[in-house]
Design an enzyme around this catalytic site. Structure first.
Site, PDB file in Angstrom:
ATOM      1  N   ASP A   1      -7.515   1.113  -8.619  1.00  0.00           N
ATOM      2  CA  ASP A   1      -7.706  -0.115  -7.833  1.00  0.00           C
ATOM      3  C   ASP A   1      -9.103  -0.687  -8.073  1.00  0.00           C
ATOM      4  O   ASP A   1      -9.273  -1.906  -8.225  1.00  0.00           O
ATOM      5  CB  ASP A   1      -7.437   0.132  -6.341  1.00  0.00           C
TER       6      ASP A   1
ATOM      7  N   TYR B   1       8.135   5.938 -13.686  1.00  0.00           N
ATOM      8  CA  TYR B   1       9.335   5.229 -14.151  1.00  0.00           C
ATOM      9  C   TYR B   1      10.419   6.188 -14.657  1.00  0.00           C
ATOM     10  O   TYR B   1      11.549   5.790 -14.879  1.00  0.00           O
ATOM     11  CB  TYR B   1       8.990   4.233 -15.275  1.00  0.00           C
TER      12      TYR B   1
ATOM     13  N   LYS C   1      -5.559   7.523  -9.627  1.00  0.00           N
ATOM     14  CA  LYS C   1      -5.865   7.492  -8.189  1.00  0.00           C
ATOM     15  C   LYS C   1      -6.039   8.940  -7.723  1.00  0.00           C
ATOM     16  O   LYS C   1      -5.261   9.445  -6.913  1.00  0.00           O
ATOM     17  CB  LYS C   1      -4.730   6.792  -7.432  1.00  0.00           C
TER      18      LYS C   1
END
Ligand code: NAD
Length: 368
Positions: A225, A142, A192
């Site tokens: 995930d 962000y 991830k």
């Protein structure tokens, strides 16, 4: 010694309505438990724009830097939707988070037994759930540069950059380990690392901080995930989850909804310790200003009341008093007192914001 200081920023919409009930709770702790705060109140968001032409004045910002903790209601509303981006109500909140350098966002997902039916998951999966998600709040995709929409040949390309420094990862990892020591001593770090270099670094740094400083805490790593799947499959396997800004945004919303209504969800955003050892801190409900119900007396004050409970625990080291307040809210719900957001059709009459606040005070009285 002077009392600890609290800056209250009720904000817009239902913010002032729910904060009025929190003020009664703060007064209760002063009168009945001898825990007194020097409370000051100021404007943030749309109401600050109306009064001063800016969603947060420099004077209010300076005050926020000086106090022991800031408690905020909510900002925003349709009246301000067309304002320039630079003076929108949300900019006031973002300025507070940025200038106070609040890098650790704590979002508990706690399921009160009386509300287990509100979850979209089966009752036995959520009842008794008590987990804490720590989201890195001041870096990552962000904020990373380069960013923007550029032209490449004859098409547009949107760019954002996921960027984390070692020190940014290390400080939020420390927050997670410290918190875990006060809970069930378990941290699961999510990234991830299988497809992102920033994830590989995240995993390495969290492991290094663990091995060097917190070997007593149980640490596991999970791809974000897979973490989302596990959160819906068996959320009670987790205690503290630490993750980056983007994954934390998603996972904390997912975890929050395991437990039912927005009107019940508190949060804390913490920074580095100040000279007195207390962390820079902003406490606020997760919900917004709810313009659809503002002024109707229907707002649930519990999220804001529970945010004050987090302040008692994390800023003022009053864990037992925080538990007293949380148990009071739990008792009120168990007794069947419900604001409209906690009711299903045909459930009978709902309590108003003020009645819910009164019920919490009565439950606090009963706890003595
Ligand atoms: P919202 O959280 O204000 O409301 C979403 C829904 O939940 C509404 O139906 C509302 O009535 C209900 N709700 C929220 N809090 C409740 C409570 N305490 N009791 C009962 N019901 C409650 O989100 P929104 O409608 O997307 O946004 C409204 C405004 O709030 C916008 O201007 C938005 O930018 C702002 N906002 C501010 C914050 C903040 O201050 N931290 C967060 C989110 C949204």
């Amino acid at each position: 010694m002077s009392n600890p200081s609290l800056l209250i920023l009720p904000g817009d919409g239902i913010g002032p309505e729910v904060m009025a009930e929190v003020r009664k709770v703060i007064d209760w702790f002063g009168e009945k438990r001898g825990i007194r705060f020097d409370v000051s109140e100021d404007l943030v968001g749309g109401c600050a724009y109306d009064a001063h032409g800016t969603p947060l004045t420099d004077a209010t910002m300076a005050k926020a830097q000086e106090v022991d903790a800031v408690l905020l209601g909510a900002v925003g509303g349709p009246k301000y939707d067309k304002l320039d981006f630079s003076v929108k109500p949300e900019r006031g909140l973002l300025r507070l988070r940025k200038e106070m350098d609040l890098f650790a966002n704590l979002r508990p997902a706690q399921c009160f037994d009386a509300l287990a039916d509100f979850s979209s998951l089966k009752k036995d999966i959520v009842s008794g759930l008590d987990i804490m998600i720590i989201r890195e709040l001041t870096s990552g995709v962000y904020f990373g540069e380069p960013r923007g929409i550029i032209k490449e040949g004859n098409e547009r390309v949107g760019i954002n950059t996921q960027r984390y420094t070692e020190s940014e990862i290390a400080r939020v990892a420390r927050s997670a380990f410290e918190l875990a020591r006060k809970r069930s001593n378990k941290v699961c770090s999510m990234e991830k690392a299988n497809v992102m270099e920033s994830g590989v670094l995240w995993r390495d740094v969290v492991q290094e901080i663990h091995d060097a400083e917190y070997p007593d805490v149980e640490l596991s790593h999970m791809y974000a995930d897979a973490g989302a799947m596990q959160l819906t499959r068996w959320p009670k396997q987790f205690d503290v989850i630490v993750t980056d800004n983007l994954f934390g945004d998603l996972l904390s919303d997912l975890a929050a909804m395991l437990t039912g209504s927005l009107g019940m969800l508190p949060s804390a955003s913490l920074g580095l310790p100040m000279a007195n050892g207390r962390p820079k801190a902003l406490y606020e409900p997760v919900h917004g200003s709810a313009p659809d119900i503002a002024g109707t007396g229907k707002a649930n004050p519990c999220a804001c009341i529970l945010s004050f409970a987090m302040a008692l625990r994390y800023s003022f080291d009053l864990g037992d008093e925080a538990t007293r307040l949380e148990k009071a809210v739990e008792k009120v719900l168990a007794d069947g007192v419900r604001t409209a957001d906690l009711m299903q059709s045909g459930d009978g009459t709902s309590a108003s914001t003020v009645e819910m606040g009164q019920a919490v005070i009565a439950a606090l009285d009963a706890s003595l």
